[in-house]
Design a protein around this motif. Structure first.
Motif, PDB file in Angstrom:
ATOM      1  N   HIS A  95      -5.269  -2.851   6.815  1.00  0.00           N
ATOM      2  CA  HIS A  95      -3.744  -3.278   6.755  1.00  0.00           C
ATOM      3  C   HIS A  95      -2.887  -2.327   7.360  1.00  0.00           C
ATOM      4  CE1 HIS A  95      -0.222  -5.137   4.916  1.00  0.00           C
ATOM      5  NE2 HIS A  95       0.237  -4.033   4.807  1.00  0.00           N
ATOM      6  N   ASP A  96      -3.103  -0.921   7.021  1.00  0.00           N
ATOM      7  CA  ASP A  96      -2.084  -0.084   7.621  1.00  0.00           C
ATOM      8  C   ASP A  96      -2.298   0.464   8.908  1.00  0.00           C
ATOM      9  OD1 ASP A  96      -0.614   0.448   5.051  1.00  0.00           O
ATOM     10  OD2 ASP A  96      -2.483   1.300   4.221  1.00  0.00           O
ATOM     11  N   PHE A  97      -3.636   0.888   9.273  1.00  0.00           N
ATOM     12  CA  PHE A  97      -4.035   1.326  10.636  1.00  0.00           C
ATOM     13  C   PHE A  97      -4.225   0.095  11.782  1.00  0.00           C
ATOM     14  CE2 PHE A  97      -7.083   2.852  13.814  1.00  0.00           C
ATOM     15  CZ  PHE A  97      -6.325   3.898  14.167  1.00  0.00           C
ATOM     16  N   THR A 122       0.811  -1.080  -0.191  1.00  0.00           N
ATOM     17  CA  THR A 122       0.030  -0.012   0.024  1.00  0.00           C
ATOM     18  C   THR A 122       0.797   1.463  -0.181  1.00  0.00           C
ATOM     19  OG1 THR A 122       0.057   0.229   2.168  1.00  0.00           O
ATOM     20  CG2 THR A 122      -1.558  -1.166   1.472  1.00  0.00           C
ATOM     21  N   PHE A 123       0.462   2.384  -0.340  1.00  0.00           N
ATOM     22  CA  PHE A 123       1.131   3.662  -0.369  1.00  0.00           C
ATOM     23  C   PHE A 123       1.501   3.823   1.197  1.00  0.00           C
ATOM     24  CE2 PHE A 123       0.742   8.588  -0.283  1.00  0.00           C
ATOM     25  CZ  PHE A 123       1.864   8.747  -1.011  1.00  0.00           C
ATOM     26  N   PRO A 124       0.732   4.026   2.166  1.00  0.00           N
ATOM     27  CA  PRO A 124       1.187   4.088   3.233  1.00  0.00           C
ATOM     28  C   PRO A 124       2.133   3.380   3.934  1.00  0.00           C
ATOM     29  CG  PRO A 124      -1.236   4.420   3.289  1.00  0.00           C
ATOM     30  CD  PRO A 124      -0.772   3.893   2.030  1.00  0.00           C
ATOM     31  N   GLU A 125       2.195   2.014   3.449  1.00  0.00           N
ATOM     32  CA  GLU A 125       3.178   0.944   3.999  1.00  0.00           C
ATOM     33  C   GLU A 125       4.663   1.389   3.225  1.00  0.00           C
ATOM     34  OE1 GLU A 125       3.414  -3.575   4.871  1.00  0.00           O
ATOM     35  OE2 GLU A 125       2.715  -3.306   2.810  1.00  0.00           O
ATOM     36  N   LEU A 126       4.415   1.758   1.899  1.00  0.00           N
ATOM     37  CA  LEU A 126       5.727   2.185   1.238  1.00  0.00           C
ATOM     38  C   LEU A 126       6.497   3.287   2.059  1.00  0.00           C
ATOM     39  CD1 LEU A 126       7.624   2.211  -1.383  1.00  0.00           C
ATOM     40  CD2 LEU A 126       6.268   4.363  -2.022  1.00  0.00           C
ATOM     41  N   LEU A 127       5.781   4.399   2.370  1.00  0.00           N
ATOM     42  CA  LEU A 127       6.203   5.474   3.344  1.00  0.00           C
ATOM     43  C   LEU A 127       6.670   4.900   4.649  1.00  0.00           C
ATOM     44  CD1 LEU A 127       3.413   8.158   2.408  1.00  0.00           C
ATOM     45  CD2 LEU A 127       5.652   8.063   1.511  1.00  0.00           C
ATOM     46  N   GLY A 128       5.842   4.049   5.247  1.00  0.00           N
ATOM     47  CA  GLY A 128       6.118   3.674   6.563  1.00  0.00           C
ATOM     48  C   GLY A 128       7.502   2.914   6.574  1.00  0.00           C
ATOM     49  N   LYS A 129       7.631   1.781   5.710  1.00  0.00           N
ATOM     50  CA  LYS A 129       8.841   1.049   5.535  1.00  0.00           C
ATOM     51  C   LYS A 129      10.030   1.925   5.264  1.00  0.00           C
ATOM     52  CE  LYS A 129       7.004  -3.487   4.992  1.00  0.00           C
ATOM     53  NZ  LYS A 129       6.671  -4.896   4.149  1.00  0.00           N
ATOM     54  N   PHE A 188       4.306   4.752  13.068  1.00  0.00           N
ATOM     55  CA  PHE A 188       3.609   5.707  13.198  1.00  0.00           C
ATOM     56  C   PHE A 188       2.751   6.227  11.644  1.00  0.00           C
ATOM     57  CE2 PHE A 188       3.042  10.423  13.204  1.00  0.00           C
ATOM     58  CZ  PHE A 188       1.820  10.639  14.256  1.00  0.00           C
ATOM     59  N   ILE A 189       3.943   6.557  10.750  1.00  0.00           N
ATOM     60  CA  ILE A 189       3.865   7.290   9.717  1.00  0.00           C
ATOM     61  C   ILE A 189       2.672   6.087   8.875  1.00  0.00           C
ATOM     62  CG2 ILE A 189       4.932   7.390   7.313  1.00  0.00           C
ATOM     63  CD1 ILE A 189       7.100   8.646   8.489  1.00  0.00           C
ATOM     64  N   GLN A 190       2.913   4.822   8.868  1.00  0.00           N
ATOM     65  CA  GLN A 190       1.814   4.037   8.204  1.00  0.00           C
ATOM     66  C   GLN A 190       0.496   4.142   8.788  1.00  0.00           C
ATOM     67  OE1 GLN A 190       3.443  -0.172   7.583  1.00  0.00           O
ATOM     68  NE2 GLN A 190       1.509  -0.730   6.561  1.00  0.00           N
ATOM     69  N   GLY A 191       0.412   4.046  10.076  1.00  0.00           N
ATOM     70  CA  GLY A 191      -0.699   4.177  10.753  1.00  0.00           C
ATOM     71  C   GLY A 191      -1.689   5.412  10.486  1.00  0.00           C
ATOM     72  N   PHE A 192      -0.628   6.370  10.845  1.00  0.00           N
ATOM     73  CA  PHE A 192      -1.418   7.800  10.684  1.00  0.00           C
ATOM     74  C   PHE A 192      -1.770   8.172   9.376  1.00  0.00           C
ATOM     75  CE2 PHE A 192      -1.560  12.461  10.446  1.00  0.00           C
ATOM     76  CZ  PHE A 192      -1.875  12.841  11.728  1.00  0.00           C
ATOM     77  N   LYS A 212      -2.030  -3.460  15.894  1.00  0.00           N
ATOM     78  CA  LYS A 212      -1.724  -5.020  16.155  1.00  0.00           C
ATOM     79  C   LYS A 212      -0.242  -5.141  16.008  1.00  0.00           C
ATOM     80  CE  LYS A 212      -4.216  -7.465  17.175  1.00  0.00           C
ATOM     81  NZ  LYS A 212      -5.025  -8.099  18.528  1.00  0.00           N
ATOM     82  N   LYS A 213       0.528  -3.812  15.630  1.00  0.00           N
ATOM     83  CA  LYS A 213       2.134  -4.108  15.693  1.00  0.00           C
ATOM     84  C   LYS A 213       2.425  -5.011  14.605  1.00  0.00           C
ATOM     85  CE  LYS A 213       2.367  -0.788  18.790  1.00  0.00           C
ATOM     86  NZ  LYS A 213       2.609   0.433  18.242  1.00  0.00           N
ATOM     87  N   GLY A 214       1.956  -5.171  13.364  1.00  0.00           N
ATOM     88  CA  GLY A 214       2.355  -6.172  12.492  1.00  0.00           C
ATOM     89  C   GLY A 214       1.876  -7.684  12.690  1.00  0.00           C
ATOM     90  N   GLU A 215       1.353  -7.736  13.563  1.00  0.00           N
ATOM     91  CA  GLU A 215       0.688  -9.394  13.975  1.00  0.00           C
ATOM     92  C   GLU A 215       0.181  -9.771  12.690  1.00  0.00           C
ATOM     93  OE1 GLU A 215      -2.522 -11.418  16.887  1.00  0.00           O
ATOM     94  OE2 GLU A 215      -1.145  -9.870  17.668  1.00  0.00           O
ATOM     95  N   VAL A 216       0.499 -10.942  12.235  1.00  0.00           N
ATOM     96  CA  VAL A 216      -0.218 -11.556  11.206  1.00  0.00           C
ATOM     97  C   VAL A 216      -1.551 -12.152  11.507  1.00  0.00           C
ATOM     98  CG1 VAL A 216       0.035 -13.416   9.304  1.00  0.00           C
ATOM     99  CG2 VAL A 216       2.030 -12.147   9.962  1.00  0.00           C
ATOM    100  N   GLY A 217      -2.616 -11.853  10.623  1.00  0.00           N
ATOM    101  CA  GLY A 217      -3.909 -12.114  11.186  1.00  0.00           C
ATOM    102  C   GLY A 217      -4.802 -12.266   9.728  1.00  0.00           C
ATOM    103  N   GLN A 218      -6.205 -11.923  10.065  1.00  0.00           N
ATOM    104  CA  GLN A 218      -6.923 -12.101   8.706  1.00  0.00           C
ATOM    105  C   GLN A 218      -6.998 -10.488   8.375  1.00  0.00           C
ATOM    106  OE1 GLN A 218      -8.798 -14.796   8.125  1.00  0.00           O
ATOM    107  NE2 GLN A 218      -7.592 -15.903   9.637  1.00  0.00           N
ATOM    108  N   THR A 219      -6.060 -10.357   7.336  1.00  0.00           N
ATOM    109  CA  THR A 219      -5.601  -8.917   6.797  1.00  0.00           C
ATOM    110  C   THR A 219      -6.760  -8.739   5.928  1.00  0.00           C
ATOM    111  OG1 THR A 219      -3.405  -8.974   7.476  1.00  0.00           O
ATOM    112  CG2 THR A 219      -4.050  -7.387   5.793  1.00  0.00           C
TER     113      THR A 219
END
Length: 528
Positions: A372-374, A110-117, A123-127, A380-387
C-alpha cells in the motif's frame, strides 16, 4: 528433555483449530480495504488491548529479555515500568486518541499513510514504508527464533523445521484474513499468555521456596558474578549495574530506553489506535492493557533473574553457564528443567501464542508497507489497483526474508535485535509522529528532514560507533582500520540517545524556517 505427554498433540491440535477458525472468521468479515487494513475501525476495546499487548509482548520479551534478565539482573524491571507508563498509558491516552481522530479524518489505513497525508508527502509515506519493509524482517526474524528455540528444546524438533512451521501457520491466516483475523487471534493468544505467565510466576516461587527465600538467595549470589561481567559493572542480580559502566549503558540506553521509548513509534502498534470507533474505547483498553503488560514483562524479567537460583541449586552454575553462553536459551532451559511436564506444554502454547500474535501483526504491517505505502502510493502515485493482492504478495516476500534471517542470525541476538528495531523506529518516526499529532506548525520539509536525519543517524551510529553492532559488521574496520570511530563510553551509548534528539532538533529548526501548512489542510487534519 523433550515433552512426551500424549495430551500434547491433542492440545496443540485444538489450539490450532481455534486459531484457524478465528482466521476464517476474519476472512469472512473482510469485505472492504478498510476491513483488511484497519479491521473496519470497529474493534472492541478489550480485543484492542489484548491484541496490542500480545503484539507488543512477543517471544522477544519473554525469551530474549527474560534471558537478558538472567544475565544482567532485575534492573531490567525498569523496562516493565516504561512499558506500562509509556507503552500503555501515554500510548493509548495521549498518542492513541489523536492518532485515531486524525486517521479517521484523513482516511488513513496505515501508519506511514497517516504521516504522509498529515504532511502531504508521498515521499514520507513511501520512504516510511520502505524502512518498515527492509528492517522489520529483522524484528520478525528474532521473534521466530524465540518461538522456534522453545519448540526445539521442548519437543526435540529440529530448529530449522520449527522456524518453517511457525511461519507457515501464521502466514495462512494473516494473508487471507487481514487485520480482523490478526486482532481476533491476537486476543485469544493474549489470554493464553496471561494465564501462562501467572502460573509460571507461582510455580517459580514454589520451586525456589517462596518469594522471600527466592529473592534472598538471588541477593546472596553476588559473589558468583563472572569476572567478565564484574569488569563491565555488574554488581549482582538484585542491584543496578555501576552507574556509567558499559553494562549500565547497555541496560539503560539500549534495553530500557531503546524499547521503552521506541514503542511509541512502532508501526504495527500505532495502526491499532485506528481500529476502534471512539476515544472512550481507547481509555477502556488501558484498564486491560496495563495489567496485561505488567504480568507479561514483570514475570518474564523476574523469572529470568531468579533462574540463577535454580541453576545454582541444581547444577552449581549460573543461568548463562547453564545456557552455554546463549542468553536466548536461559528461559527455555529453566522451563524444561524446573517445571512440571504439563506446564511445559501450557507454556509452549504461551510462547506459540506470543510468537504468532507478534508475527501476524509484523507480517501484516510489512505487507501493507510494501503493497500500500511503497508500491501503490509512492511507485504508482496512488493509482487504484489490486492493493490487497499486492499487500498479500508483500506479506509473502517479507515472511520469506524473516525466515532466512531466523536461520542465519547469531546466538543471544533476540533482545539486541529488538532494541535495534525499536531504536531505529524512534529516531526515524517519533519526531515526525509527535509533530504530526501535537504541532500544527510542523511542515512537510521539517518532517522529511527529521525522517532522513533520524534514519541516517541511527544507522550510522549502529555501523560506526555502537560496538555491539559495529564490531560484528566490520564495515568500520574495513573502511577506517578501527573497530569504532569513537572510543570509551560512546561505544556503549545506544543510537536512540543520539539520533532521536538530533532528528527532533532538525524537525523544529527546518519547520520554523519553512512555510507552514495551509489553514484548510490543518482543519482537515485536526478538525478545527
Amino acid at each position: 528433555m523433550a515433552v512426551s505427554t500424549p495430551l500434547l498433540g491433542v492440545i496443540v491440535l485444538i489450539y490450532l483449530m481455534i486459531i484457524f477458525y478465528l482466521g476464517l472468521l476474519g476472512y469472512k468479515k473482510t469485505k472492504e480495504i478498510d476491513d483488511y487494513m484497519v479491521a473496519g475501525r470497529s474493534i472492541h476495546p478489550y480485543i484492542l488491548a489484548l491484541s496490542y499487548g500480545a503484539t507488543f509482548i512477543s517471544t522477544s520479551a519473554i525469551i530474549g529479555f527474560g534471558g537478558a534478565a538472567g544475565a544482567l539482573g532485575m534492573g531490567l524491571l525498569w523496562l516493565a515500568v516504561m512499558n506500562i507508563v509509556v507503552g500503555i498509558f501515554i500510548a493509548f491516552v495521549v498518542f492513541g486518541k489523536r492518532t485515531r481522530r486524525m486517521g479517521a479524518r484523513l482516511n488513513a489505513v496505515t501508519f506511514p499513510e497517516l504521516l504522509g497525508k498529515r504532511f502531504q508527502s508521498r515521499f514520507i509515506q513511501g520512504f516510511s514504508g520502505a524502512i518498515i519493509g527492509i528492517f522489520m524482517p529483522l524484528y520478525a526474524g528474532i521473534v521466530l527464533i524465540g518461538g522456534a528455540r522453545f519448540v526445539e528444546t521442548t519437543l526435540g524438533v529440529n530448529y530449522d523445521i520449527a522456524v518453517l512451521i511457525l511461519a507457515i501457520i501464521v502466514a495462512a491466516y494473516v494473508i487471507t484474513g487481514g487485520l480482523i483475523a490478526v486482532m481476533y487471534t491476537d486476543a485469544l493468544q493474549g489470554a493464553f499468555m496471561f494465564i501462562g505467565m501467572i502460573v509460571l510466576l507461582a510455580l517459580t516461587y514454589i520451586k525456589l521456596g517462596g518469594v522471600t527465600a527466592a529473592h534472598e538467595a538471588l541477593s546472596g549470589m553476588t559473589g558468583l558474578v563472572p569476572e567478565s561481567l564484574v569488569a563491565g559493572g555488574h554488581l549482582g542480580w538484585t542491584t543496578m549495574p555501576a552507574f556509567g559502566s558499559p553494562i549500565w549503558w547497555t541496560l539503560v540506553s539500549t534495553l530500557v530506553l531503546g524499547v521503552g521509548i521506541g514503542v511509541l513509534a512502532q508501526p504495527q502498534l500505532a495502526v491499532r489506535y485506528m481500529t476502534v470507533e471512539n476515544d472512550r474505547a481507547l481509555s477502556r483498553a488501558v484498564l486491560v492493557g496495563g495489567p496485561f503488560i505488567l504480568m507479561m514483562t514483570g514475570v518474564a524479567f523476574t523469572v529470568g533473574a531468579l533462574s540463577n537460583v535454580y541453576f545454582q541449586k541444581t547444577q552449581g552454575i549460573i543461568a548463562v553457564a547453564a545456557a552455554k553462553g546463549n542468553t536466548d536459551l536461559i528461559i527455555p532451559e529453566f522451563i524444561n528443567g524446573a517445571m512440571p511436564e504439563l506446564f511445559v506444554v501450557l507454556f509452549m502454547l504461551t510462547l506459540l501464542a506470543a510468537a504468532m500474535s507478534t508475527l501476524s501483526s509484523q507480517f501484516h504491517t510489512m505487507g501493507t508497507a510494501i503493497g500500500h505505502d511503497f508500491y501503490r502510493e509512492f511507485i504508482k502515485k496512488g493509482e487504484v489497483g489490486q492493493t490487497v493482492n499486492i499487500t498479500r504478495l508483500g506479506i509473502a516476500l517479507t515472511i520469506i526474508t524473516s525466515v532466512i534471517l531466523a536461520y542465519i542470525l547469531p546466538i543471544s541476538i533476540i533482545a539486541r535485535a529488538t532494541a535495534i528495531f525499536f531504536g531505529l523506529c524512534a529516531a526515524a518516526f517519533l519526531p515526525m509522529y509527535v509533530g504530526a499529532l501535537f504541532w500544527k506548525r510542523m511542515t512537510r520539509e521539517g518532517a522529511i528532514a527529521s525522517l532522513l536525519v533520524g534514519t541516517a543517524g541511527s544507522l550510522f551510529w549502529l555501523t560506526f560507533i555502537h560496538s555491539k553492532e559495529a564490531v560484528p559488521l566490520g564495515i568500520c574496520k574495513a573502511l577506517f582500520g578501527v573497530d569504532t570511530l569513537l572510543t570509551g563510553t560512546w561505544t556503549v551509548v545506544d543510537p536512540i540517545i543520539v539520533a532521536t534528539p538530533i532528528a527532533m532538533i532538525v524537525a523544529i529548526v527546518v519547520s520554523l524556517a519553512t512555510t507552514p501548512p495551509s489553514a484548510e489542510h490543518l482543519k482537515d487534519c485536526y478538525g478545527k
